[in-house]
Motif scaffolding. Sequence first.
Motif, PDB file in Angstrom:
ATOM      1  N   LEU A  33       0.931  -1.250  -0.205  1.00 52.22           N
ATOM      2  CA  LEU A  33      -0.070   0.046  -0.046  1.00 52.22           C
ATOM      3  C   LEU A  33       0.947   1.255   0.122  1.00 52.22           C
ATOM      4  CD1 LEU A  33      -3.146   1.011   0.428  1.00 52.22           C
ATOM      5  CD2 LEU A  33      -2.235   1.541   2.752  1.00 52.22           C
ATOM      6  N   ALA A  34       0.416   2.084  -0.781  1.00 50.96           N
ATOM      7  CA  ALA A  34       1.263   3.526  -0.906  1.00 50.96           C
ATOM      8  C   ALA A  34       0.417   4.562  -0.175  1.00 50.96           C
ATOM      9  CB  ALA A  34       1.691   3.928  -2.185  1.00 50.96           C
ATOM     10  N   LEU A  35       0.857   5.360   0.738  1.00 48.82           N
ATOM     11  CA  LEU A  35       0.308   6.361   1.289  1.00 48.82           C
ATOM     12  C   LEU A  35       0.784   7.719   0.512  1.00 48.82           C
ATOM     13  CD1 LEU A  35      -1.292   7.998   3.288  1.00 48.82           C
ATOM     14  CD2 LEU A  35       0.720   8.039   4.743  1.00 48.82           C
ATOM     15  N   THR A  36      -0.156   8.356  -0.249  1.00 53.27           N
ATOM     16  CA  THR A  36       0.414   9.677  -1.076  1.00 53.27           C
ATOM     17  C   THR A  36      -0.394  10.743  -0.757  1.00 53.27           C
ATOM     18  OG1 THR A  36      -1.177   8.816  -2.904  1.00 53.27           O
ATOM     19  CG2 THR A  36       1.360   8.275  -2.778  1.00 53.27           C
ATOM     20  N   ASP A  37      -0.495  11.278   0.239  1.00 53.87           N
ATOM     21  CA  ASP A  37      -1.420  12.685   0.527  1.00 53.87           C
ATOM     22  C   ASP A  37      -0.656  13.420  -0.251  1.00 53.87           C
ATOM     23  OD1 ASP A  37      -3.546  12.322   2.290  1.00 53.87           O
ATOM     24  OD2 ASP A  37      -2.145  11.273   3.975  1.00 53.87           O
ATOM     25  N   HIS A  38      -1.603  14.674  -0.611  1.00 53.75           N
ATOM     26  CA  HIS A  38      -1.209  15.895  -1.351  1.00 53.75           C
ATOM     27  C   HIS A  38       0.018  16.784  -0.656  1.00 53.75           C
ATOM     28  CE1 HIS A  38      -4.220  15.244  -4.460  1.00 53.75           C
ATOM     29  NE2 HIS A  38      -5.098  15.012  -3.397  1.00 53.75           N
ATOM     30  N   ASP A  39       1.050  16.891  -1.336  1.00 55.35           N
ATOM     31  CA  ASP A  39       1.972  17.816  -0.993  1.00 55.35           C
ATOM     32  C   ASP A  39       2.364  17.861   0.492  1.00 55.35           C
ATOM     33  OD1 ASP A  39       1.970  18.852  -3.706  1.00 55.35           O
ATOM     34  OD2 ASP A  39      -0.117  19.949  -3.046  1.00 55.35           O
ATOM     35  N   THR A  40       2.654  16.630   1.133  1.00 55.73           N
ATOM     36  CA  THR A  40       2.956  16.386   2.554  1.00 55.73           C
ATOM     37  C   THR A  40       3.264  15.085   2.802  1.00 55.73           C
ATOM     38  OG1 THR A  40       2.055  16.643   4.810  1.00 55.73           O
ATOM     39  CG2 THR A  40       0.498  15.685   3.229  1.00 55.73           C
ATOM     40  N   VAL A  41       4.014  14.974   3.971  1.00 57.00           N
ATOM     41  CA  VAL A  41       4.664  13.794   4.488  1.00 57.00           C
ATOM     42  C   VAL A  41       4.025  13.630   5.794  1.00 57.00           C
ATOM     43  CG1 VAL A  41       6.568  13.604   3.075  1.00 57.00           C
ATOM     44  CG2 VAL A  41       6.880  14.595   5.185  1.00 57.00           C
ATOM     45  N   GLY A  42       2.786  14.323   6.094  1.00 57.05           N
ATOM     46  CA  GLY A  42       2.387  14.548   7.557  1.00 57.05           C
ATOM     47  C   GLY A  42       1.793  13.208   8.016  1.00 57.05           C
ATOM     48  N   GLY A  43       1.229  12.306   6.960  1.00 53.71           N
ATOM     49  CA  GLY A  43       0.559  10.948   7.528  1.00 53.71           C
ATOM     50  C   GLY A  43       1.811   9.941   7.992  1.00 53.71           C
ATOM     51  N   LEU A  64       6.074   4.793   1.417  1.00 51.47           N
ATOM     52  CA  LEU A  64       5.723   6.182   1.906  1.00 51.47           C
ATOM     53  C   LEU A  64       5.855   7.132   0.595  1.00 51.47           C
ATOM     54  CD1 LEU A  64       7.102   6.152   5.179  1.00 51.47           C
ATOM     55  CD2 LEU A  64       4.699   6.071   5.018  1.00 51.47           C
ATOM     56  N   GLY A  65       4.849   8.134   0.192  1.00 46.72           N
ATOM     57  CA  GLY A  65       5.119   9.007  -0.682  1.00 46.72           C
ATOM     58  C   GLY A  65       4.370  10.061  -0.639  1.00 46.72           C
ATOM     59  N   SER A  66       3.991  10.708  -1.782  1.00 45.11           N
ATOM     60  CA  SER A  66       3.159  12.212  -1.601  1.00 45.11           C
ATOM     61  C   SER A  66       2.611  12.245  -3.223  1.00 45.11           C
ATOM     62  CB  SER A  66       3.793  13.410  -1.367  1.00 45.11           C
ATOM     63  OG  SER A  66       3.226  14.658  -1.434  1.00 45.11           O
ATOM     64  N   GLU A  67       1.533  12.842  -3.102  1.00 42.45           N
ATOM     65  CA  GLU A  67       0.986  13.387  -4.665  1.00 42.45           C
ATOM     66  C   GLU A  67       1.218  14.680  -4.549  1.00 42.45           C
ATOM     67  OE1 GLU A  67      -2.870  12.763  -7.665  1.00 42.45           O
ATOM     68  OE2 GLU A  67      -2.997  12.615  -5.621  1.00 42.45           O
ATOM     69  N   VAL A  68       2.247  15.253  -5.566  1.00 47.06           N
ATOM     70  CA  VAL A  68       2.845  16.353  -5.744  1.00 47.06           C
ATOM     71  C   VAL A  68       1.988  17.313  -6.726  1.00 47.06           C
ATOM     72  CG1 VAL A  68       4.834  17.987  -6.328  1.00 47.06           C
ATOM     73  CG2 VAL A  68       5.132  15.536  -5.511  1.00 47.06           C
ATOM     74  N   SER A  69       1.469  18.237  -6.611  1.00 45.17           N
ATOM     75  CA  SER A  69       0.462  19.212  -7.302  1.00 45.17           C
ATOM     76  C   SER A  69       1.476  20.060  -8.017  1.00 45.17           C
ATOM     77  CB  SER A  69      -0.187  20.303  -6.383  1.00 45.17           C
ATOM     78  OG  SER A  69      -0.960  19.538  -5.538  1.00 45.17           O
ATOM     79  N   CYS A  70       1.255  20.044  -9.398  1.00 49.94           N
ATOM     80  CA  CYS A  70       2.088  20.472 -10.265  1.00 49.94           C
ATOM     81  C   CYS A  70       1.332  21.182 -11.373  1.00 49.94           C
ATOM     82  CB  CYS A  70       2.920  19.608 -11.204  1.00 49.94           C
ATOM     83  SG  CYS A  70       4.007  18.443 -10.242  1.00 49.94           S
ATOM     84  N   GLN A  71       1.868  22.152 -12.272  1.00 48.82           N
ATOM     85  CA  GLN A  71       0.959  22.532 -13.438  1.00 48.82           C
ATOM     86  C   GLN A  71       1.874  22.986 -14.591  1.00 48.82           C
ATOM     87  OE1 GLN A  71      -1.030  26.530 -12.819  1.00 48.82           O
ATOM     88  NE2 GLN A  71       0.078  26.871 -10.900  1.00 48.82           N
ATOM     89  N   ASP A  72       1.590  22.659 -15.754  1.00 51.51           N
ATOM     90  CA  ASP A  72       2.389  22.855 -16.917  1.00 51.51           C
ATOM     91  C   ASP A  72       2.304  24.483 -17.168  1.00 51.51           C
ATOM     92  OD1 ASP A  72       0.204  23.505 -18.293  1.00 51.51           O
ATOM     93  OD2 ASP A  72       0.369  21.430 -19.400  1.00 51.51           O
ATOM     94  N   GLU A  73       3.117  24.962 -18.384  1.00 52.76           N
ATOM     95  CA  GLU A  73       3.180  26.178 -18.866  1.00 52.76           C
ATOM     96  C   GLU A  73       2.028  26.639 -18.936  1.00 52.76           C
ATOM     97  OE1 GLU A  73       4.905  24.895 -23.121  1.00 52.76           O
ATOM     98  OE2 GLU A  73       6.308  25.753 -21.597  1.00 52.76           O
ATOM     99  N   ASP A  74       0.728  25.862 -19.628  1.00 48.99           N
ATOM    100  CA  ASP A  74      -0.507  26.258 -19.903  1.00 48.99           C
ATOM    101  C   ASP A  74      -1.544  26.534 -18.734  1.00 48.99           C
ATOM    102  OD1 ASP A  74       0.535  26.538 -22.632  1.00 48.99           O
ATOM    103  OD2 ASP A  74      -0.077  24.658 -22.927  1.00 48.99           O
TER     104      ASP A  74
END
Length: 287
Positions: A33-43, A64-74
């Motif tokens: 199981l991977a734990l991937t909360d948004h932009d944090t390692v808090g859990g 252990l991981g994180s889902e990193v919020s990103c955006q492209d040039e558009d």
Amino acid sequence: MLIDLHTHTTASDGTDSPHLLIDKAISRRIDVLALTDHDTVGGWEEATAALKEHPSGSNMELVLGSEVSCQDEDGTSIHMLGLLFDPKYTPLIEEFEKTREHRVTRMSRIIARLNEAGIDITIDEVYAQKQGDATLGRPHLADALVAKGHVASRDEAFNIFLHNGSKYYINHYSPSPELAIQLIKEAGGVAVIAHPLASRSGRTIKSETLLKLINAGLDGIEVDHRDHSEQERSELLRLAIEHDLVVTGSSDYHGTGKLNQLAEFTTNPQHWERLEAKANARRVVKR
């Protein structure tokens, strides 16, 4: 073998605590199981303790991981799963903190737009929907709208007010996906793009952008996901095979916040083995 590489808890916008997530995953007989909360390692700490102290003696492994919020040039929103990275790598953690700070000002601006349209909601009511230092997100606003009786569910809130094409939607600062890949890999981890062609939820990226990310060092593609159509899965699988990328499948579980169920999509064990081998150290948590 059940391998689910994308889940969320109350450390961001899920409804289960990290401890409860571990309980549910073990009862579901998930193997990895991977734990991937948004932009944090808090859990991470709570989930690790819950696994090591679990009375079942389960042999489940925790990624252990994180889902990193990103955006492209558009300005297109892109989510990057960073797994197995060193949480002591300061540049990546600082990027998380910068993104989290901008989420707060963005939330205030979205609320202002809703108020201008006659929708009564306050920032305090949104904060009441999250726990502790959880990463603030639109799901918390959705829950506040439910609590005020404006909508019946999170899904309805997103469908009416909070989807990416809504007149109330506002972007927040987030790194480019290329920078996210760079920082994840500098931290010794692996980078998997999450639901890149999720047209069912209104999020899709251009094929040329995906090729740029492959050239930037992308390790894998989340192919099997609830928000991908069969055609989109076929297209992504073809791309993964062509560029020798790891193929993952996962639930994107959020507890009661979404319909997604644990292990509704899973990753092939051989692909997981390939992915884990790409990290610079063995960081999977075991009992």
